[in-house]
Design an enzyme around this catalytic site. Structure first.
Site, mmCIF file in Angstrom:
data_model
loop_
_atom_site.group_PDB
_atom_site.id
_atom_site.type_symbol
_atom_site.label_atom_id
_atom_site.label_comp_id
_atom_site.label_asym_id
_atom_site.label_seq_id
_atom_site.Cartn_x
_atom_site.Cartn_y
_atom_site.Cartn_z
ATOM 1 N N THR A 133 0.829 -1.210 0.000
ATOM 2 C CA THR A 133 0.000 0.000 0.000
ATOM 3 C C THR A 133 0.856 1.249 0.000
ATOM 4 O OG1 THR A 133 -1.577 1.249 1.362
ATOM 5 C CG2 THR A 133 -0.099 -0.216 2.517
ATOM 6 N N ASP A 134 0.283 2.353 -0.463
ATOM 7 C CA ASP A 134 0.991 3.636 -0.377
ATOM 8 C C ASP A 134 1.029 4.172 1.052
ATOM 9 O OD1 ASP A 134 -1.687 4.360 -0.099
ATOM 10 O OD2 ASP A 134 -1.677 5.839 -1.717
ATOM 11 N N GLU A 135 0.255 3.591 1.951
ATOM 12 C CA GLU A 135 0.203 4.093 3.323
ATOM 13 C C GLU A 135 1.514 3.860 4.079
ATOM 14 O OE1 GLU A 135 -3.437 3.581 5.539
ATOM 15 O OE2 GLU A 135 -4.497 2.974 3.712
ATOM 16 N N TYR A 165 -1.808 -0.534 11.037
ATOM 17 C CA TYR A 165 -1.948 -1.201 9.739
ATOM 18 C C TYR A 165 -0.765 -0.897 8.834
ATOM 19 C CZ TYR A 165 -3.157 -1.524 4.817
ATOM 20 O OH TYR A 165 -3.109 -1.763 3.470
ATOM 21 N N LYS A 169 2.287 -3.344 7.327
ATOM 22 C CA LYS A 169 2.563 -3.529 5.905
ATOM 23 C C LYS A 169 3.985 -3.115 5.569
ATOM 24 C CE LYS A 169 0.379 -4.732 2.938
ATOM 25 N NZ LYS A 169 0.218 -6.095 2.344
ATOM 26 N N ASN A 195 -8.011 1.685 -3.363
ATOM 27 C CA ASN A 195 -8.831 0.978 -4.346
ATOM 28 C C ASN A 195 -10.318 1.185 -4.063
ATOM 29 O OD1 ASN A 195 -7.300 -1.885 -5.823
ATOM 30 N ND2 ASN A 195 -6.212 -0.178 -4.902
ATOM 31 N N LYS A 204 -15.245 0.118 4.334
ATOM 32 C CA LYS A 204 -14.460 1.146 3.660
ATOM 33 C C LYS A 204 -15.370 2.286 3.170
ATOM 34 C CE LYS A 204 -10.650 -1.139 4.283
ATOM 35 N NZ LYS A 204 -9.726 -1.581 3.243
ATOM 36 N N LEU A 205 -14.761 3.449 2.934
ATOM 37 C CA LEU A 205 -15.520 4.681 2.744
ATOM 38 C C LEU A 205 -16.599 4.589 1.666
ATOM 39 C CD1 LEU A 205 -15.971 7.724 3.337
ATOM 40 C CD2 LEU A 205 -14.217 8.200 1.591
ATOM 41 N N ASP A 294 -12.185 13.124 14.134
ATOM 42 C CA ASP A 294 -11.249 12.530 13.194
ATOM 43 C C ASP A 294 -10.631 11.251 13.749
ATOM 44 O OD1 ASP A 294 -9.841 12.275 10.879
ATOM 45 O OD2 ASP A 294 -8.702 14.139 11.058
#
Length: 358
Positions: A133-135, A165, A169, A195, A204-205, A294
């Protein structure tokens, strides 16, 4: 090719399997533990193929992994099995450490032992493709924090994970690269942006907002909703991943992005606007939007430079955010039974990831 895919009953994994079975002559062995987000209904047509095999196996189970490798004798591994929801990792990080770190280690060792039994030619052609992931890169400057051209994640960006998370990763990425460096094991790593698309678990959102909107529930947005993500349609991602496992260079990292930077509030309002057209009602869906506290440690912006994928492997996304989002919403409208079945009473779209202070 014979490709072993871990996590093939999940969101991205099932898209990869559907792509391979529909567009190639390769065979697939799907290794999945079928945790809460894994569902074989996402592969309902795969069983009709003589090129598809399913193994109900946890990647932390070395004995079973050894059996799977010896039985199916893959030419490549695509490792997608992972715990992947940031909010869940805040509430319960232990499962993320176990699956994403210990599981990746166990899979690497099982794959390496199998690889060592292959002929020299088979060894040279074997690939272990780790999907990440880019995270892992942390977050980028927000437009309201930076003047001039905005920076993007590249393959050389340093790791700075923010959540349990993304830290798990990042750890798995480091393991994969270490197995290449130490053992000469032929690995490739890809890091992707957010994705979205059909068969996405409703925590997920985008699927959460679609389903809540249809049921007249609140559409919760963290903070001011100004967090920016680069959105990648899952079928575009599946094409990219197959490109990498078949044409990518051992030892390389490839960033895969959708070229669609959007604020979360923009995404939610776009969903509402499309639903206003497809499923009109007396009021606007955007009236259901609410703002909530948040997420702890919430990254403000992700954005990927995927020029390496385009220049070296000839891949670009086919879907715009607008076309992909509309396809996604239309899919959820006609697949309500799938949504009901995957939630199965264990998750009712409640908020996860809140830290309880005494």
């Amino acid at each position: 090719m014979k490709i072993l895919i871990t996590g093939g009953a999940g969101f991205i994994g099932s898209a990869v399997i559907r792509h391979i079975l529909s567009n190639t002559q390769d065979s697939v062995t799907n290794v999945d533990a079928l945790t809460y987000a894994g569902n074989l209904e996402s592969l309902s047509n795969a069983d009709e193929s003589e090129r598809y095999y399913f193994e109900h196996v946890d990647i932390c189970n070395r004995t079973e992994l050894d059996r799977v490798f010896n039985t199916h004798k893959p030419d490549a591994v695509m490792h997608l099995a992972a715990e992947s929801h940031v909010d869940r990792s805040i509430t319960g990080p232990a499962e993320f450490i176990q699956t994403n770190i210990v599981g990746t280690y166990t899979l690497l060792e099982a794959a390496r032992e199998y690889w060592n039994t292959l002929s020299n030619d088979a060894k040279k052609s074997f690939r272990f493709h780790h999907i990440s992931t880019d995270e892992v890169y942390g977050d980028l400057p927000h437009p309201d924090e930076q003047e001039g051209e905005l920076t993007l994640f590249t393959e050389e960006t340093s790791y700075a994970p923010s959540s349990p998370y993304s830290a798990s990763k990042a750890s798995s990425d480091h393991l994969v690269r270490a197995w290449l460096r130490t053992y000469g094991f032929p690995t490739i790593v890809t890091n992707c942006s957010n994705n979205y698309g059909p068969y996405h678990f409703p925590e997920k959102l985008i699927p959460l907002v679609i389903l809540n909107a249809l049921e007249g529930k609140d559409l919760p947005i963290y903070g001011k909703g100004d967090q920016i993500r680069d959105w990648l349609y899952v079928e575009d991602h599946a094409r990219a991943l197959y490109k990498v496992v078949t044409e990518g260079i051992v030892g390389e990292t490839y960033n895969i992005g959708g070229h669609n930077e959007k604020q979360n509030i923009e995404v939610v309002k776009s969903i509402c606007s499309i639903l206003d057209t497809l499923v009109p009602k007396d009021s606007l869906y955007s009236e259901q939007i609410t703002f909530v506290a948040d997420r702890p440690g919430h990254d403000r912006r992700y954005a990927i430079d995927s020029s390496k994928m385009q220049n070296e492997l000839g891949w670009t996304p086919e879907e715009t955010f607008e076309s992909g989002l509309r396809k996604t919403i239309e899919w959820y409208l006609v697949n309500q039974l799938w949504c009901e079945n995957v939630q199965n009473g264990s998750y009712q779209r409640e908020r996860l990831g809140e830290i309880k202070h005494k």
